[in-house]
Motif scaffolding. Structure first.
Motif, mmCIF file in Angstrom:
data_model
loop_
_atom_site.group_PDB
_atom_site.id
_atom_site.type_symbol
_atom_site.label_atom_id
_atom_site.label_comp_id
_atom_site.label_asym_id
_atom_site.label_seq_id
_atom_site.Cartn_x
_atom_site.Cartn_y
_atom_site.Cartn_z
ATOM 1 N N VAL A 5 0.842 -1.187 0.000
ATOM 2 C CA VAL A 5 0.000 0.000 0.000
ATOM 3 C C VAL A 5 0.878 1.239 0.000
ATOM 4 O O VAL A 5 2.063 1.195 0.356
ATOM 5 C CB VAL A 5 -0.944 0.025 1.227
ATOM 6 N N ALA A 10 -2.408 5.038 1.883
ATOM 7 C CA ALA A 10 -2.859 3.672 2.158
ATOM 8 C C ALA A 10 -3.590 3.024 0.985
ATOM 9 O O ALA A 10 -4.205 1.976 1.144
ATOM 10 C CB ALA A 10 -3.730 3.628 3.414
ATOM 11 N N GLU A 12 -4.126 0.685 -2.095
ATOM 12 C CA GLU A 12 -3.514 -0.578 -2.475
ATOM 13 C C GLU A 12 -2.807 -0.426 -3.816
ATOM 14 O O GLU A 12 -3.383 0.068 -4.781
ATOM 15 C CB GLU A 12 -4.562 -1.685 -2.551
#
Length: 214
Positions: A5, A10, A12
């Motif tokens: 990530v 964050a 992906e």
């Protein structure tokens, strides 16, 4: 299974992956006439234990003891001073990473929006034209046994160099360009303040990137 990530948001950046050993041919560029297999199988990743990526040092600037300690047995074009531990995955396993030119230099998710262009023969002239037409997006240009970089045309690539912001690397065979043309090209690159390198590879002929040529 692992999912990588972005440290900033964050998001992906990859499909779920299983770790495997780095393939033995990871640092091999040529297969002695045999097509090298894909580096990574889909669904897998590996960790590069050696330094990789920028900054780079030319071979001439390396220390023999250091080179030996890193297990390099023959001269290479450049040696990485980057950090070890790079993650290697198959390109098809990336997720959520897109080029965002307006965020170049400050984007999260791993890509900064800049691209590099590579061309051989007449492609060398084409990538130079691309870089001068899109100076805000092209960060690096490489041309091998390039042609038509210096001509009498008003829009000859060497006349467009004042618009260039990308770094340039040109690899020439012994018979690609007259010395006068190389001098004129380098003079234009110097005048524009472009970071560049022009090399002539001894013992090569035009088309040396093809397997049938030296």
């Amino acid at each position: 299974m692992f999912v990588f990530v972005c440290a900033g948001c964050a998001a992906e950046l990859a499909a779920p992956l299983s770790q495997v050993a780095l393939p033995a041919h990871a640092h091999q560029k040529y297969g002695n006439g045999i097509q090298l297999p894909a580096l990574m199988e889909p669904g897998t990743f590996a960790v590069e234990p050696e330094p990789w990526g920028a900054p780079w040092r030319r071979w001439e600037g390396t220390d023999p003891d250091e080179v030996a300690a890193r297990g390099v047995q023959a001269p290479v074009h450049a040696l990485s001073d980057g950090a070890p531990g790079a993650i290697v995955i198959a390109s098809g396993d990336t997720r959520g990473a897109v080029l965002i030119p307006e965020k170049r230099g400050g984007a999260c998710c791993g890509l900064d929006g800049s691209v590099a262009t590579i061309g051989c023969c007449i492609g060398g002239a084409l990538v130079m034209r691309t870089a001068t037409a899109h100076p805000d997006q092209v960060a690096a240009v490489a041309g091998f046994h390039p042609g038509f970089l210096v001509t009498d045309a008003p829009d000859s690539p060497h006349r467009l160099i004042p618009e260039l912001t990308a770094e340039v690397h040109l690899g020439l065979s012994e018979n690609d360009m007259p010395s006068e043309a190389i001098t004129e090209l380098n003079r234009a690159l110097d005048a524009a303040g472009v970071r560049h390198a022009t090399e002539i590879y001894p013992g090569t002929v035009h088309g040396f990137t093809l397997t049938r040529h030296p």
